[in-house]
Design a protein around this motif. Structure first.
Motif, PDB file in Angstrom:
ATOM      1  N   TYR A   1       0.842  -1.192   0.000  1.00 23.77           N
ATOM      2  CA  TYR A   1       0.000   0.000   0.000  1.00 23.77           C
ATOM      3  C   TYR A   1       0.877   1.242   0.000  1.00 23.77           C
ATOM      4  CZ  TYR A   1       0.941   0.326   5.052  1.00 23.77           C
ATOM      5  OH  TYR A   1       1.554   0.432   6.287  1.00 23.77           O
TER       6      TYR A   1
ATOM      7  N   THR B   1      -4.233   5.899   5.136  1.00 24.68           N
ATOM      8  CA  THR B   1      -4.275   4.467   4.823  1.00 24.68           C
ATOM      9  C   THR B   1      -4.896   3.652   5.952  1.00 24.68           C
ATOM     10  OG1 THR B   1      -2.028   4.179   5.724  1.00 24.68           O
ATOM     11  CG2 THR B   1      -2.219   4.659   3.366  1.00 24.68           C
TER      12      THR B   1
ATOM     13  N   ILE C   1      -7.219   0.853   4.883  1.00 17.91           N
ATOM     14  CA  ILE C   1      -6.517  -0.235   4.191  1.00 17.91           C
ATOM     15  C   ILE C   1      -5.848  -1.167   5.192  1.00 17.91           C
ATOM     16  CG2 ILE C   1      -4.629  -0.779   2.594  1.00 17.91           C
ATOM     17  CD1 ILE C   1      -5.207   1.855   1.176  1.00 17.91           C
ATOM     18  N   THR C   2      -5.098  -0.594   6.131  1.00 19.42           N
ATOM     19  CA  THR C   2      -4.344  -1.420   7.070  1.00 19.42           C
ATOM     20  C   THR C   2      -5.192  -1.935   8.234  1.00 19.42           C
ATOM     21  OG1 THR C   2      -3.647   0.578   8.258  1.00 19.42           O
ATOM     22  CG2 THR C   2      -2.198  -0.245   6.524  1.00 19.42           C
TER      23      THR C   2
ATOM     24  N   ALA D   1       1.430  -6.701   5.443  1.00 23.50           N
ATOM     25  CA  ALA D   1       1.179  -5.486   4.672  1.00 23.50           C
ATOM     26  C   ALA D   1       2.456  -4.652   4.641  1.00 23.50           C
ATOM     27  CB  ALA D   1       0.034  -4.680   5.283  1.00 23.50           C
TER      28      ALA D   1
ATOM     29  N   GLU E   1       4.323  -1.149   3.347  1.00 21.28           N
ATOM     30  CA  GLU E   1       4.145   0.211   2.836  1.00 21.28           C
ATOM     31  C   GLU E   1       5.259   0.543   1.848  1.00 21.28           C
ATOM     32  OE1 GLU E   1       3.202   4.757   4.381  1.00 21.28           O
ATOM     33  OE2 GLU E   1       4.025   3.287   5.784  1.00 21.28           O
TER      34      GLU E   1
ATOM     35  N   GLU F   1      -3.322   3.956  -2.424  1.00 13.67           N
ATOM     36  CA  GLU F   1      -3.413   2.813  -3.329  1.00 13.67           C
ATOM     37  C   GLU F   1      -2.982   1.534  -2.624  1.00 13.67           C
ATOM     38  OE1 GLU F   1      -2.334   1.972  -8.049  1.00 13.67           O
ATOM     39  OE2 GLU F   1      -1.279   3.536  -6.938  1.00 13.67           O
ATOM     40  N   PHE F   2      -3.548   0.398  -3.057  1.00  7.83           N
ATOM     41  CA  PHE F   2      -3.175  -0.889  -2.478  1.00  7.83           C
ATOM     42  C   PHE F   2      -3.203  -1.961  -3.562  1.00  7.83           C
ATOM     43  CE2 PHE F   2      -7.761  -0.416  -1.944  1.00  7.83           C
ATOM     44  CZ  PHE F   2      -8.253  -1.606  -2.468  1.00  7.83           C
TER      45      PHE F   2
END
Length: 332
Positions: A194, A201, A204-205, A217, A219, A243-244
Motif C-alpha cells: 500500500y 491508509t 486499508i491497514t 502489509a 508500505e 493505493e493498495f
C-alpha cells in the motif's frame, strides 16, 4: 543471465523480500519528468536497450496504461531501429501499484526455468490474481472503473470517501456510514502493498487487510502515475488517494501456476507462449489446421483474429490444471 524485466519509472520497482530476486532495469530514456514525457535522445535510448539485450538476451518492458502514448511510441521506435524481436512491450490494464507488484512477480520468475516467451505471456495470467485498488476522495473523474451517477453525485459531498477495486473485477463502495461494505477479496494467500498520497491508509491497514487475511502489509512509495490513473491529481501531486495491491508472494505457487498452463509455439516468431497471444510479437495463437488442409504459405495470417481453439484457450483465473497451483482454500 536471466531475461531482463524493464520498467519506465523507478517507482515501479518494489523491494524484494530476499536477496536473490533480481532488480528491474529502469529505462531512463522512457521516463517522463514533471508530469510530461520529454523529448528524448534516440541514440541514448537505443544504446540503453541494446545494452540490455547484449547482457540478458531478451527484454520484457512494462509501462502503465496511463502513461502518455509518446512513452510507448518511443519504445516501439527503439525496437524498430534495432530490428529486434527480443523486446516485449507490455502495457497491462493494472493500476500503477498493481503493475509494480506484477513486475516483482516477473522478476521472481526470471530465476526459474521459464523461457522468455513464457515469461512475457505469463504477465496476462498473473494479472488475474492481483487485487488492486485505491481509497479515493472523489470518483467524479474516474473513467477506468464503472462509476454510477449516484457515486458521481456523492463525490461532491465534503468528506466523501470511496474504496475502489480495479482488478480482477471492478467494484466500488462508499466508506461513509455506520457499517460500510468491504471489497471482494482473494480466496488465496496474498501479501498486500500500500502507498499513501493525500489520503490516509487507516482503512486499508486496519479494515481491509485483516478482512482479506493478508500475509503481511508492506508500505511503499506511491507511483508517480497513480494520480493520473485514478484521475485524482497529477504526478507530484496525486490528490486524495491511497493505493493498495494484494498478490501471491510465494514463488513456488507462482511457478506452479505458470507451469500448469499448456505451452505452445508462436507461429509468427517461434517463441514459446501460454494462453492465446504471444507476449513478444502479439500474434494470436493459431488454430490447428483442419484435417487435410495445407499449411499457410507465409506469415501474413499471424495477425488474424484468434477464433475457435485459440479464443477458447485464453488465460482465465483458476481454470483447468491451474487450479492445483493455488492453496486449497483458493480452489473454487
Amino acid at each position: 543471465m536471466p531475461t531482463a524485466i524493464a520498467v519506465t519509472s523507478p517507482d515501479l520497482v518494489l523491494a524484494a523480500a530476499d536477496r536473490h530476486t533480481p532488480s528491474a532495469a529502469v529505462l531512463h530514456s522512457a521516463e517522463g519528468r514533471g508530469g510530461r514525457a520529454e523529448p528524448y535522445d534516440l541514440d541514448r535510448a537505443i544504446v540503453e536497450m541494446h545494452t540490455l539485450i547484449e547482457h540478458h538476451g531478451y527484454v520484457i518492458a512494462l509501462c502503465p496504461a496511463s502513461v502518455p502514448d509518446l512513452v510507448v511510441h518511443r519504445l516501439h521506435a527503439v525496437r524498430s531501429v534495432l530490428e529486434s524481436d527480443r523486446i516485449a512491450i507490455l502495457r497491462p490494464e493494472l493500476p500503477p501499484l498493481g503493475l509494480a507488484v506484477l513486475v516483482l512477480q516477473l522478476r521472481q520468475l526470471t530465476m526459474c526455468d521459464f523461457s522468455p516467451g513464457v515469461l512475457a505471456s505469463a504477465a496476462r495470467l498473473l494479472a488475474h490474481y492481483i487485487y488492486a485498488g485505491a481509497v479515493l476522495g472523489s470518483v467524479a473523474r474516474l473513467d477506468r472503473v464503472p462509476v454510477s451517477l449516484t457515486a458521481h453525485a456523492k463525490s461532491w459531498v465534503p468528506g466523501a470517501q470511496f474504496a475502489v477495486l480495479a482488478t480482477p473485477q471492478p467494484e466500488l463502495v462508499r466508506l461513509t456510514g455506520p457499517e460500510p461494505p468491504l471489497l471482494s477479496g482473494p480466496a488465496f494467500g496474498t501479501r498486500m502493498y500500500y502507498a499513501a498520497g493525500q489520503q490516509p491508509t487507516d482503512w486499508i491497514t486496519g479494515t481491509l487487510a485483516p478482512a482479506w487475511q493478508v500475509q503481511g502489509a508492506v508500505e511503499t512509495r506511491l507511483p508517480a502515475e497513480s494520480g493520473r490513473w485514478w484521475a485524482t491529481g497529477k504526478p507530484g501531486s496525486p490528490g486524495k488517494l491511497a493505493e493498495f495491491a494484494a498478490a501471491i508472494p510465494d514463488i513456488s505457487v507462482l511457478y506452479q501456476l505458470v507451469s500448469s498452463v499448456r505451452r505452445e509455439a508462436c507461429h509468427w516468431c517461434g517463441l514459446e507462449l501460454i494462453g492465446d497471444r504471444c507476449g513478444f510479437c502479439a500474434a494470436p495463437l493459431a488454430d490447428p489446421p483442419a484435417p487435410g488442409a495445407k499449411p499457410p504459405g507465409g506469415r501474413g495470417s499471424a495477425l488474424a483474429p484468434a477464433t475457435g481453439l485459440a479464443a477458447a484457450t485464453a488465460l482465465a483465473p483458476v481454470t483447468g490444471p491451474a487450479r492445483a497451483a493455488l492453496p486449497p482454500a483458493a480452489r473454487p
